[in-house]
Design a protein around this motif. Structure first.
Motif, mmCIF file in Angstrom:
data_model
loop_
_atom_site.group_PDB
_atom_site.id
_atom_site.type_symbol
_atom_site.label_atom_id
_atom_site.label_comp_id
_atom_site.label_asym_id
_atom_site.label_seq_id
_atom_site.Cartn_x
_atom_site.Cartn_y
_atom_site.Cartn_z
ATOM 1 N N TYR A 37 5.444 -31.645 10.385
ATOM 2 C CA TYR A 37 6.077 -33.175 10.604
ATOM 3 C C TYR A 37 5.333 -33.888 11.546
ATOM 4 C CZ TYR A 37 8.439 -37.384 12.188
ATOM 5 O OH TYR A 37 8.965 -38.695 12.902
ATOM 6 N N VAL A 38 4.650 -33.138 12.754
ATOM 7 C CA VAL A 38 4.021 -33.433 13.821
ATOM 8 C C VAL A 38 2.665 -34.156 13.315
ATOM 9 C CG1 VAL A 38 3.136 -32.723 15.647
ATOM 10 C CG2 VAL A 38 5.394 -32.616 15.619
ATOM 11 N N TYR A 39 2.050 -33.010 12.297
ATOM 12 C CA TYR A 39 1.247 -33.329 11.456
ATOM 13 C C TYR A 39 1.064 -34.938 10.685
ATOM 14 C CZ TYR A 39 0.473 -28.097 11.927
ATOM 15 O OH TYR A 39 0.207 -26.288 12.554
ATOM 16 N N LYS A 40 2.050 -34.932 10.909
ATOM 17 C CA LYS A 40 2.420 -36.064 9.564
ATOM 18 C C LYS A 40 2.373 -37.502 10.592
ATOM 19 C CE LYS A 40 2.486 -33.702 5.340
ATOM 20 N NZ LYS A 40 1.302 -33.792 4.830
ATOM 21 N N LYS A 41 3.181 -37.327 11.414
ATOM 22 C CA LYS A 41 3.191 -38.280 11.874
ATOM 23 C C LYS A 41 1.578 -38.391 12.507
ATOM 24 C CE LYS A 41 6.570 -40.727 14.709
ATOM 25 N NZ LYS A 41 7.501 -41.784 13.882
ATOM 26 N N TYR A 42 1.040 -38.353 12.864
ATOM 27 C CA TYR A 42 -0.374 -38.271 13.456
ATOM 28 C C TYR A 42 -1.550 -38.709 12.682
ATOM 29 C CZ TYR A 42 0.532 -36.850 17.850
ATOM 30 O OH TYR A 42 1.426 -36.824 19.405
ATOM 31 N N GLY A 43 -1.145 -38.458 11.340
ATOM 32 C CA GLY A 43 -1.791 -38.876 10.300
ATOM 33 C C GLY A 43 -2.830 -37.841 9.166
ATOM 34 N N SER A 44 -2.079 -36.529 9.494
ATOM 35 C CA SER A 44 -2.897 -35.521 8.509
ATOM 36 C C SER A 44 -2.111 -35.324 7.464
ATOM 37 C CB SER A 44 -2.619 -33.915 9.838
ATOM 38 O OG SER A 44 -2.665 -33.272 9.093
ATOM 39 N N GLU A 45 -3.194 -35.142 6.450
ATOM 40 C CA GLU A 45 -2.949 -35.074 5.195
ATOM 41 C C GLU A 45 -1.984 -34.067 4.357
ATOM 42 O OE1 GLU A 45 -6.840 -37.461 4.929
ATOM 43 O OE2 GLU A 45 -5.519 -35.914 5.713
ATOM 44 N N TYR A 46 -2.659 -32.892 4.671
ATOM 45 C CA TYR A 46 -1.681 -31.725 4.685
ATOM 46 C C TYR A 46 -2.561 -30.766 5.959
ATOM 47 C CZ TYR A 46 -4.196 -34.129 0.376
ATOM 48 O OH TYR A 46 -4.022 -34.609 -0.796
ATOM 49 N N GLU A 47 -1.305 -29.246 4.927
ATOM 50 C CA GLU A 47 -1.893 -28.597 6.089
ATOM 51 C C GLU A 47 -3.149 -27.870 5.989
ATOM 52 O OE1 GLU A 47 1.649 -28.153 4.505
ATOM 53 O OE2 GLU A 47 1.397 -29.834 5.337
ATOM 54 N N GLY A 48 -4.657 -26.920 6.265
ATOM 55 C CA GLY A 48 -5.529 -26.189 6.204
ATOM 56 C C GLY A 48 -5.344 -25.025 5.749
ATOM 57 N N TYR A 49 -4.026 -24.294 5.722
ATOM 58 C CA TYR A 49 -3.689 -22.922 4.816
ATOM 59 C C TYR A 49 -2.092 -22.939 4.920
ATOM 60 C CZ TYR A 49 -4.138 -21.764 10.034
ATOM 61 O OH TYR A 49 -3.323 -21.793 11.497
ATOM 62 N N PRO A 50 -1.711 -21.823 4.286
ATOM 63 C CA PRO A 50 -0.284 -21.988 4.184
ATOM 64 C C PRO A 50 0.402 -21.615 5.563
ATOM 65 C CG PRO A 50 -1.355 -20.751 2.840
ATOM 66 C CD PRO A 50 -2.085 -21.285 3.193
ATOM 67 N N SER A 51 1.254 -22.250 6.364
ATOM 68 C CA SER A 51 1.647 -22.382 7.431
ATOM 69 C C SER A 51 2.060 -20.487 8.295
ATOM 70 C CB SER A 51 2.891 -23.032 7.997
ATOM 71 O OG SER A 51 2.309 -24.461 7.915
ATOM 72 N N ILE A 52 2.261 -20.198 8.731
ATOM 73 C CA ILE A 52 2.550 -18.631 9.200
ATOM 74 C C ILE A 52 3.465 -18.699 10.373
ATOM 75 C CG2 ILE A 52 2.259 -15.953 9.886
ATOM 76 C CD1 ILE A 52 -0.624 -16.691 9.010
ATOM 77 N N VAL A 53 5.145 -18.389 9.865
ATOM 78 C CA VAL A 53 5.846 -18.546 10.707
ATOM 79 C C VAL A 53 6.516 -17.301 11.192
ATOM 80 C CG1 VAL A 53 7.869 -19.484 12.552
ATOM 81 C CG2 VAL A 53 6.372 -21.287 11.051
ATOM 82 N N GLY A 54 6.041 -16.747 12.197
ATOM 83 C CA GLY A 54 6.920 -15.043 11.462
ATOM 84 C C GLY A 54 7.672 -14.813 13.008
ATOM 85 N N ALA A 55 8.744 -14.032 13.312
ATOM 86 C CA ALA A 55 9.975 -13.894 14.280
ATOM 87 C C ALA A 55 9.943 -12.384 14.220
ATOM 88 C CB ALA A 55 11.198 -14.686 13.908
ATOM 89 N N GLY A 56 9.509 -11.852 15.563
ATOM 90 C CA GLY A 56 9.993 -10.045 15.298
ATOM 91 C C GLY A 56 8.920 -9.633 14.826
#
Length: 544
Positions: free
Chosen positions: A324-343
């Motif tokens: 969401y922050v990326y889009k708010k600043y005008g970023s079109e996409y993510e550069g690669y699949p987002s990694i969010v790993g807990a534990g």
């Protein structure tokens, strides 16, 4: 371009250039792409031609395709963002039938009002000339009648085909048709196209003396499991199955004859990769404005999640806040699949499922990057979901931080690329022994299994020669320690995964951390996590 460029980029960060039609105006200029084509031409061999194809459209499911992303080399050289296109770059001027000279041609999608109603406006040939600055541009359907005689060139440079494109029966100028045309015109014979694995085996056979041939044959046989197509080569199969030295000597001579009698070709699928890598690994000033913006956007995403995170969140929710922050600043996409790993999930280096429903009190490893006008960042932070590192979490985190500091310090003009990894690894190896996680430094790689750095740009793993560091390269520095559940160490360390990654501009005055706005020190992270988040009051209704 030195530190003053970084200052310039920072000043530009808050400015979003918007044209009257609502579209951004801060894309790379036509002059930039033209200069890059000239740089390519300067590295091409005499009497050569380079042919580039746009990326294929990739199907997601049924009649839905993935969002289109242009081939980075193609975009770098043209600025063209549509599919089904060809760029032809000549080393030397060519003469057209009307006597005019040219040294490059762009073939593009034809304007089609009916198609554009469904998929958006196309640039067409006039747009290629007026917006992208090409003097010669044709519709893709005209590529079949290009009149290019590839046989007259000493070298025809192109990237080998991955065969991941589909044939659209409704479009006679789709990528499938363009590549088919080129293969026919250039006499591309896939049956004789060099197989690098087979070539390596042939080299082994040629270099092996008879007394060692049985051992080499055994080594080749073990490779069959990983490369089963090797068994289809009769000479290689016979060499492995031979029971006497005389037969292997005869087969060795046969390999030599095969290579000597191989048809000579002017088609070159190898050189273009190294040429483009040499161009793209050093960033131009215009590129750095966009890349720096992508990095700073990503750092802002890390800052915002530090304030917003709490143990009741899911991995997917964390991902969503970043994006969401990326889009708010005008970023079109993510550069690669987002990694969010807990534990324990953080111990999976490319974990992209992000499905854990509650973070609880785990460390959360977040490796994400915004893509802005084609350029991608790559920023990783690891933070405690509850805002406070445990004793063991902090010990591992601070070790990785110390290793990253050593790696950044080694990111100096003239040093070998590998020196960054060596500096970080030395700290982690010694630190893991000191913490009692391993008994000796040679056991440390199991907990730090990846390299420390890669180039960054239009690709998250941008091409480069991995030689000595040069000014205006941008690299990542990302040491990590990953201790999966069940590891051969004290259980108190299990499930701790830490990676800290920053994007570093190499300059003559030393390294510049472009992503420094996202806190890295453990105490700075804890302090920021105490601050109020703009998302604290964003509460959605409960769904039954």
């Amino acid at each position: 371009m030195k530190l003053k460029l970084f200052t310039l980029c920072s000043l530009l960060f808050s400015i979003i250039m918007v044209a009257q039609d609502g579209l951004p105006t801060d894309y790379l200029s036509a002059e930039f792409h033209k200069e890059r084509r000239e740089a390519l031409r300067s590295k091409m061999a005499d009497n050569s031609v380079a042919v580039f194809f746009a990326n294929p459209v990739r199907n997601r499911a049924n009649d839905v395709d993935y969002v289109y992303h242009q081939d980075p080399d193609f975009y770098y050289l043209t600025g063209y963002k549509e599919p089904h296109a060809v760029l032809v770059v000549f080393k030397d001027n060519q003469t057209a039938a009307d006597g005019k000279t040219f040294n490059e041609v762009l073939y593009v999608q034809e304007r089609n009002p009916q198609a554009e109603q469904w998929t958006g406006r196309r640039l067409g040939t006039e747009g290629a000339k007026n917006d992208l600055g090409f003097d010669v541009a044709y519709n893709g359907s005209e590529f079949a009648n290009s009149g290019i005689d590839y046989a007259k060139f000493n070298k025809v440079l192109f990237h080998n085909f991955e065969n991941d494109y589909r044939d659209s029966k409704r479009d006679e100028a789709d990528l499938y048709s363009l590549i088919k045309t080129f293969k026919s015109q250039a006499n591309f014979d896939e049956s004789v196209e060099e197989d690098p694995v087979k070539k390596r085996v042939y080299e082994m056979i040629k270099a092996t003396e008879v007394e060692n041939s049985a051992n080499v044959a055994q080594m080749i046989s073990r490779a069959f499991e990983q490369f089963p197509d090797l068994k289809k080569d009769k000479v290689i199969a016979d060499y492995v199955n031979a029971t006497d030295d005389k037969t292997r000597i005869e087969l060795k001579q046969q390999v030599i004859r095969i290579e000597q009698e191989a048809p000579k070709s002017n088609l070159d699928t190898k050189s273009l990769s190294s040429i483009m890598a040499s161009l793209r690994q050093v960033k131009m000033e215009e590129e750095m404005v966009l890349l720096n913006k992508a990095v700073r956007i990503s750092a802002m995403g890390q800052r915002e999640i530090m304030k917003a995170m709490h143990p009741g969140m899911s991995e997917t929710e964390v991902q969503g806040i970043h994006e969401y922050v990326y889009k708010k600043y005008g970023s079109e996409y993510e550069g690669y699949p987002s990694i969010v790993g807990a534990g324990h999930n953080g111990c999976v280096l490319h974990y992209i499922e992000n499905t854990k429903m509650k973070l609880e009190n785990d460390l959360v490893l977040m490796d994400l990057g915004a893509e802005y006008h084609g350029y991608t960042a790559d920023v990783t932070r690891t933070i405690p979901a509850n805002g406070k590192f445990t004793k063991e979490q902090k010990a591992v985190y601070d070790l990785v931080y110390e290793a990253q500091e050593a790696g950044i310090a080694a990111s100096v003009v003239g040093k070998p690329f590998r020196s960054v990894d060596a500096a970080s690894r030395e700290v982690i190896n010694a630190g893991l022994v000191k913490l009692g996680i391993v008994e000796s430094e040679d056991q440390a790689r199991q907990y730090f299994p990846h390299g420390t750095s890669h180039y960054l740009g239009l690709d998250v793993h941008d091409p480069g020669d991995y030689g000595d560091l040069q000014a205006n390269m941008v690299i990542t520095v990302e040491p990590g320690v990953y201790i999966p559940d069940g590891s051969p160490c004290d259980k108190k360390w299990w499930g701790i995964a830490v990676r800290i990654e920053d994007d570093i501009l190499i300059t003559d005055n030393g390294p510049v951390n472009l992503s420094a706005e996202a806190p890295r020190k453990s105490d700075e992270i804890e302090a920021l996590m105490k601050e109020k988040s703009a998302l604290d009051d964003f509460v959605l209704p409960t769904l039954d």
